[in-house]
Design a protein around this motif. Structure first.
Motif, PDB file in Angstrom:
ATOM      1  N   ILE A   1       0.842  -1.204   0.000  1.00 12.25           N
ATOM      2  CA  ILE A   1       0.000   0.000   0.000  1.00 12.25           C
ATOM      3  C   ILE A   1       0.870   1.243   0.000  1.00 12.25           C
ATOM      4  N   GLY A   2       1.928   1.238   0.819  1.00  9.22           N
ATOM      5  CA  GLY A   2       2.824   2.392   0.869  1.00  9.22           C
ATOM      6  C   GLY A   2       3.492   2.654  -0.470  1.00  9.22           C
ATOM      7  N   GLU A   3       3.904   1.566  -1.147  1.00  7.40           N
ATOM      8  CA  GLU A   3       4.538   1.733  -2.457  1.00  7.40           C
ATOM      9  C   GLU A   3       3.543   2.268  -3.484  1.00  7.40           C
ATOM     10  N   SER A   4       2.298   1.834  -3.372  1.00  6.77           N
ATOM     11  CA  SER A   4       1.284   2.339  -4.297  1.00  6.77           C
ATOM     12  C   SER A   4       0.972   3.807  -4.026  1.00  6.77           C
ATOM     13  N   LEU A   5       0.875   4.180  -2.756  1.00  8.04           N
ATOM     14  CA  LEU A   5       0.603   5.576  -2.416  1.00  8.04           C
ATOM     15  C   LEU A   5       1.741   6.496  -2.847  1.00  8.04           C
TER      16      LEU A   5
ATOM     17  N   VAL B   1      -7.148  -5.438  12.700  1.00 13.63           N
ATOM     18  CA  VAL B   1      -6.764  -4.313  13.565  1.00 13.63           C
ATOM     19  C   VAL B   1      -5.364  -3.846  13.212  1.00 13.63           C
ATOM     20  N   ARG B   2      -4.445  -4.797  13.081  1.00 11.63           N
ATOM     21  CA  ARG B   2      -3.064  -4.415  12.782  1.00 11.63           C
ATOM     22  C   ARG B   2      -2.956  -3.751  11.417  1.00 11.63           C
ATOM     23  N   LEU B   3      -3.661  -4.318  10.400  1.00  6.40           N
ATOM     24  CA  LEU B   3      -3.612  -3.734   9.063  1.00  6.40           C
ATOM     25  C   LEU B   3      -4.113  -2.295   9.079  1.00  6.40           C
ATOM     26  N   LEU B   4      -5.248  -2.061   9.725  1.00  7.63           N
ATOM     27  CA  LEU B   4      -5.831  -0.723   9.700  1.00  7.63           C
ATOM     28  C   LEU B   4      -5.029   0.273  10.529  1.00  7.63           C
ATOM     29  N   GLU B   5      -4.470  -0.188  11.636  1.00  7.45           N
ATOM     30  CA  GLU B   5      -3.638   0.721  12.432  1.00  7.45           C
ATOM     31  C   GLU B   5      -2.354   1.083  11.679  1.00  7.45           C
ATOM     32  N   ASP B   6      -1.748   0.084  11.004  1.00  6.30           N
ATOM     33  CA  ASP B   6      -0.554   0.375  10.204  1.00  6.30           C
ATOM     34  C   ASP B   6      -0.899   1.297   9.036  1.00  6.30           C
ATOM     35  N   LEU B   7      -2.051   1.049   8.399  1.00  4.32           N
ATOM     36  CA  LEU B   7      -2.482   1.905   7.308  1.00  4.32           C
ATOM     37  C   LEU B   7      -2.690   3.335   7.798  1.00  4.32           C
ATOM     38  N   GLN B   8      -3.298   3.461   8.958  1.00 10.76           N
ATOM     39  CA  GLN B   8      -3.548   4.796   9.501  1.00 10.76           C
ATOM     40  C   GLN B   8      -2.237   5.545   9.726  1.00 10.76           C
ATOM     41  N   ARG B   9      -1.239   4.849  10.244  1.00 12.58           N
ATOM     42  CA  ARG B   9       0.059   5.513  10.465  1.00 12.58           C
ATOM     43  C   ARG B   9       0.683   5.935   9.132  1.00 12.58           C
ATOM     44  N   ASN B  10       0.591   5.061   8.119  1.00 18.82           N
ATOM     45  CA  ASN B  10       1.128   5.417   6.799  1.00 18.82           C
ATOM     46  C   ASN B  10       0.440   6.649   6.232  1.00 18.82           C
ATOM     47  N   LEU B  11      -0.877   6.708   6.393  1.00 22.24           N
ATOM     48  CA  LEU B  11      -1.620   7.845   5.874  1.00 22.24           C
ATOM     49  C   LEU B  11      -1.241   9.138   6.589  1.00 22.24           C
ATOM     50  N   GLU B  12      -1.089   9.043   7.899  1.00 20.00           N
ATOM     51  CA  GLU B  12      -0.733  10.238   8.664  1.00 20.00           C
ATOM     52  C   GLU B  12       0.645  10.760   8.277  1.00 20.00           C
ATOM     53  N   GLN B  13       1.563   9.848   7.958  1.00 16.59           N
ATOM     54  CA  GLN B  13       2.896  10.276   7.528  1.00 16.59           C
ATOM     55  C   GLN B  13       2.841  11.024   6.198  1.00 16.59           C
ATOM     56  N   LEU B  14       1.791  10.736   5.396  1.00 18.87           N
ATOM     57  CA  LEU B  14       1.633  11.431   4.115  1.00 18.87           C
ATOM     58  C   LEU B  14       0.737  12.665   4.243  1.00 18.87           C
TER      59      LEU B  14
END
Length: 978
Positions: free
Chosen positions: A320-324, A475-488
């Motif tokens: 997901i991070g690479e796609s974003l 839970v882990r996927l969404l929490e990790d996704l949330q952190r990635n989004l916040e970094q962007l």
């Protein structure tokens, strides 16, 4: 005057002795009308005779109740009308249960000896001649035939054959049992039963009977577990769900209750309610092979930016991070809605991942065999609910606390599932158990009713187990996704696509992750509809791993309302009816003895490997230098490379050696076996390394064909060219001929899948694979040359194609089916478009059903009261259902409050032409757009978030938790933020 002297009894002669003695002991002097035994052999005649007696007694008007002394008796007691006098009927299947005291006692005896011939005092006196006059006989249909009479008519040989045939039923019995209820001449009955057992080689047993149920039947004042009271104006009905009798209003009473047709109302929100529509949406589809991301202007429907990356199953957020990272960075901070579809839930169930779940069951009765639910650990706890939603036995909080402590301490349980019989009708017991388990353990708890309003508590139990098991993973996927989004710089609500194509908030998703099963294919259909505007079409999504096909009709895709299957497990998860085949851009093209196969296994394309690993050419050099080694099979000419993922698993020395070698460069399987000291290739220790995503298998794929022809040029053209040449050499055909032939085969496989999806509406198409005629006809339909005839298949709707490879194969496949291929703009990221353009859909129902005391009960809502009239029941159900749906809508991520409320009466008609009123169903449907910004959650949230202190320590890729042994999660940070 004795009490209850104006009681009438209509009963089978088999019950006469027991009923009369029970009445005397109770001080009751009923009026008895005893019908001859054996009427159960003709249910229609039984019904006629009983109704005739009921009608006659009712006209007398001096009786306050009529007791019916029959069980269901082949459904002969279904369709009995109570006239002016209420009826009391036993809730058992036949007279054996009445003699033993209950259906539960009968079940226990059946489990001990399924083949038992039962004898009671009444049965003997009613049906058996005295032993001194007994002559050998059998029953031919309902006619008793004696042996000596048959000898005179047919001769001894024919009589013997007939007796052997009609006596064959005796082979199914192993026991003769006398049920002693304390009436009549027990010594005579025992002697007769023993004689029967000895004569047939059975064992003999005396059983202690009970007249407790007969006593209850004679004195009952309301419906209970053992007795059904049928109010005046009601008729008995066989209820398949209960496998027993119930009753409902009939005739004039039914006509006064039922409406002329469905009523549909539009329930409006209060004035000034804001829906908070999003303007700029980020859609993410983490598919089986590729992760797509798009930024969409939701107002103008313009796609502003898009990107693709390989899915990283060992950690979805990496892909997901690479796609974003490939999206326009200037737009990211303006995103006010994020929606994601993911294969995580499906993969986790298929691959048996997740935490260990303890299952708590509240079955319908104490004798329930919980082995029917194949899950460990499980425990049956106190707490019983009738199918009508009445609490028959309260739970024991201390029992629950002790049970869950033992499961955590001794069986490493980290989450719990709760399912109770009748829980979908009245979930109050399940909710109370959930509260106690949460308070005691802090663990994740899933209730069956939260996922399904359907009956069948066993399937609800399995669905709840699957859900609880994968909560920590999502839970882990969404929490990790949330952190990635916040970094962007993205600070927006997160939505998740469900298997039926609708959306729910991340907060709800972590309570119900099992509902995201098949969310990827659901997003593809939504994207196809959004990008084309078509309402009727076949939709085909060809990705890297699979081809998924769905039928779009009138803008909707059929949803499997009874629940989809995953890994052969029946669930109550509603999902779109989608056909899936192992055909994609990355399907392995195999070659054995010059014969090519395509799929279903997925590998990475060699074109990709040529880009990803600089030394991939060395691995190809080896295969090209040793063509004789691959002449018969190209299996060992597949290639292996490291993914870069370091899984936390203990490696063997051989596995470490494999990793060391692949750390230098990619190897073919054959060359790797040679480097490992001459191991036979099949003995290489690769399975665990591939399952843990430490190594990636690569090979010849349709993507390489497209690179070879120049139709797709994303990766290394030279590697694709070389792998094509290697396989053509092994097959002994020119490269151009092989490439053309394989492309044609892919087109035909695609066309066949599309044809099967259309035929799925009418037949079970998988049977075609085993039918020679079907295969030949399908081959002719798809253009195989033949002599003497042609077969054509014309599809009367267009085909919408989405997915990166689809444009190269669909036009030719559609031509074979005589229809149009529709390839919308942005076909390569349609799934991500579908993810962000879906809507929140909340649909809930409640049922108003006549109870057995002349009133009405409400099912489908917690602790609903009972009402004397249907109007009061409807008013309560409307208000409660509307509030419930609006609460769920806010939890799911929308502020929309407008909804449609549909009220519909279900009626039936008896064989006599009389109407029956069965139920009034209220269904509320709310459809809303996801809300941008902060979401409002109800104070009394039925899906309350777990507290921060309960966050699990998810230290490995399987989702196994927790240093403290608890599989709970912090959901609070997954609520949408400002």
């Amino acid at each position: 005057m004795p009490t209850q002297s104006r009681l009438a009894v209509v009963a089978c002669g088999v019950l006469s002795l027991d009923l009369r003695k029970t009445a005397r002991e109770l001080g009751i002097e009923p009026h008895f009308e005893i019908l001859p035994g054996g009427l159960h052999n003709n249910p229609e005649e039984l019904r006629r005779r009983v109704q005739q007696a009921v009608d006659s007694l009712s006209r007398d008007r001096s009786y306050h109740r009529i007791v019916i002394g029959y069980g269901i008796c082949g459904r002969g007691m279904a369709g009995i009308h109570a006239r002016e006098v209420p009826l009391a009927m036993p809730r058992v299947h036949d007279c054996i249960a009445l003699f033993l005291g209950s259906d539960a006692a009968y079940r226990r005896e059946f489990e001990r000896f399924p083949g038992t011939f039962y004898i009671s005092a009444g049965w003997y006196e009613e049906n058996v001649e005295p032993l001194t006059r007994k002559r050998p006989c059998v029953y031919m249909g309902d006619r008793r035939v004696y042996y000596d009479d048959l000898v005179r008519e047919r001769g001894e040989e024919q009589a013997g054959k007939a007796f052997d045939f009609f006596s064959s039923w005796k082979k199914n019995y192993q026991r003769a049992a006398f049920i002693d209820t304390g009436v009549g001449r027990p010594d005579v009955y025992i002697a007769h039963t023993r004689e029967m057992a000895d004569k047939n080689g059975w064992c003999y047993e005396r059983l202690e009977g009970s007249r407790a149920l007969l006593s209850e039947l004679l004195t009952a004042r309301e419906t209970g577990d053992g007795v059904l009271l049928v109010p005046p104006g009601y008729c008995t009905v066989f209820d398949p769900a209960q496998r027993g009798l119930t009753s409902c209003p009939s005739g004039e009473k039914a006509a006064g209750l039922s409406a002329s047709g469905p009523r549909v109302e539009r329930i409006r929100a209060a004035a000034g309610t804001e829906t908070g529509r999003a303007r700029l949406g980020l859609g993410i589809d983490a598919g089986g092979t590729y992760t797509d991301a798009v930024i969409l202007d939701l107002g103008s429907r313009r796609l502003l930016s898009k990107s693709k990356a390989l899915t990283t199953k060992f950690d979805f957020t990496v892909g997901i991070g690479e796609s974003l990272a490939g999206l326009d960075p200037n737009l990211l901070s303006c995103i006010d809605l994020v929606s994601v579809s993911t294969t995580l839930a499906t993969n986790a169930i298929v691959e048996d991942q997740g935490c260990k779940v303890g299952l708590l069951l509240m079955p319908p009765h104490d004798g329930f065999d919980d082995r029917e639910i194949a899950h460990e650990p499980r425990a049956v706890i106190r707490g019983r609910m009738t199918i009508g939603g009445e609490v028959a036995q309260q739970i024991d909080s201390e029992e629950i606390r002790g049970t869950v402590r033992r499961m955590i301490g001794g069986q490493d349980v980290a989450a719990f599932a709760v399912s109770g019989y009748g829980g979908s009708v009245n979930p109050s017991l399940e909710l109370e158990v959930k509260r106690i388990v949460r308070d005691e353990t802090g663990c994740v708890v899933t209730c069956g009713h939260e996922l399904s309003q359907l009956l069948d508590f066993q399937t609800r139990a399995r669905t709840a187990v699957l859900n609880a098991r994968i909560v920590p993973l999502l839970v882990r996927l969404l929490e990790d996704l949330q952190r990635n989004l916040e970094q962007l710089g993205i600070n927006a609500p997160i939505m998740v696509v469900k298997g039926d194509g609708s959306l729910m908030s991340a907060a709800m998703a972590v309570e119900r992750p099992v509902e995201t099963i098949l969310s990827g294919p659901a997003a593809s259909v939504a994207g196809a509809r959004y990008l084309t505007g078509r309402e009727d079409a076949l939709v085909v999504d060809m990705g890297g791993t699979t081809t998924d096909t769905a039928l779009l009709a009138n803008g909707e895709v059929k949803v499997n309302e009874s629940g989809c299957r995953v890994r052969g497990i029946r669930t109550h998860v509603k999902a779109m009816e989608i056909r899936t085949a192992g055909l994609g851009g990355d399907s392995l093209i195999g070659c054995e003895k010059g014969v090519f196969t395509i799929g279903p296994r997925r590998v990475a394309p060699m074109a990709w490997l040529g880009d990803a690993a600089a030394d991939a050419s060395s691995a190809l050099d080896y295969v090209e230098a040793h063509p004789p080694r691959f002449r018969l099979s190209m299996k060992d000419a597949q290639f292996l490379t490291l993914t870069g993922h370091n899984a936390q698993i203990e490696l063997s020395d051989a596995e470490k050696r494999v990793i060391d070698l692949l750390g230098e460069r990619p190897y073919s399987v054959d060359e790797l076996a040679k480097a490992m000291g001459g191991l036979y290739p099949s003995l290489l220790p690769l399975r665990r390394l591939e399952d843990a995503y430490i190594i990636q298998r690569c090979g010849f794929t349709p993507t390489d064909l497209l690179h070879r022809t120049g139709q797709f040029t994303r990766w290394n053209m030279d590697s694709a060219e070389r792998i094509c040449a290697i396989h053509a050499c092994a097959a002994g055909v020119p490269v151009e001929e092989m490439v053309s032939s394989l492309e044609e085969r892919i087109v035909r496989k695609l066309a066949l899948e599309l044809m099967k999806r259309q035929l799925d509406e009418d037949v079970q198409t998988d049977a075609m694979d085993d039918c020679g005629v079907c295969r030949v006809l399908a081959e002719r339909m798809l253009g195989s040359p033949g002599s003497g005839y042609d077969v054509r298949f014309k599809l009367n709707r267009p085909i919408i194609g989405i997915g990166a490879p689809i444009g190269h194969f669909l036009p030719a496949a559609a031509a074979l089916l005589g229809t149009e291929a529709v390839l919308p703009e942005h076909v390569d990221v349609a799934n991500a478009v579908g993810a962000v353009t879906g809507k929140v859909v909340i649909r809930r129902s409640a049922w108003i059903r006549p109870d057995q005391n002349g009133g009405f009960s409400i099912e489908g809502l917690p602790d609903a009261a009972r009402f004397a009239g249907i109007d009061a029941a409807e008013a309560f159900a409307r208000e409660a259902l509307i509030a419930r749906v609006r609460t769920l809508a806010r939890l799911a991520g929308t502020r929309e409050e407008d909804m449609e409320l549909r009220l519909e009466d279900q009626t039936a008609r008896t064989a006599r032409g009389e109407d029956l009123f069965l139920e009034r169903r209220l269904t509320a449907l709310l459809v809303g757009v996801p809300t941008a910004g902060s979401l409002i959650c109800a104070e009394n949230d039925p899906f309350e978030m777990l507290q921060e202190r309960l966050r699990p320590d998810l230290s490995d890729s399987t989702g196994n938790v927790a240093r403290n042994g608890k599989a709970s999660a912090s959901h609070t940070n997954l609520r949408s933020r400002k």
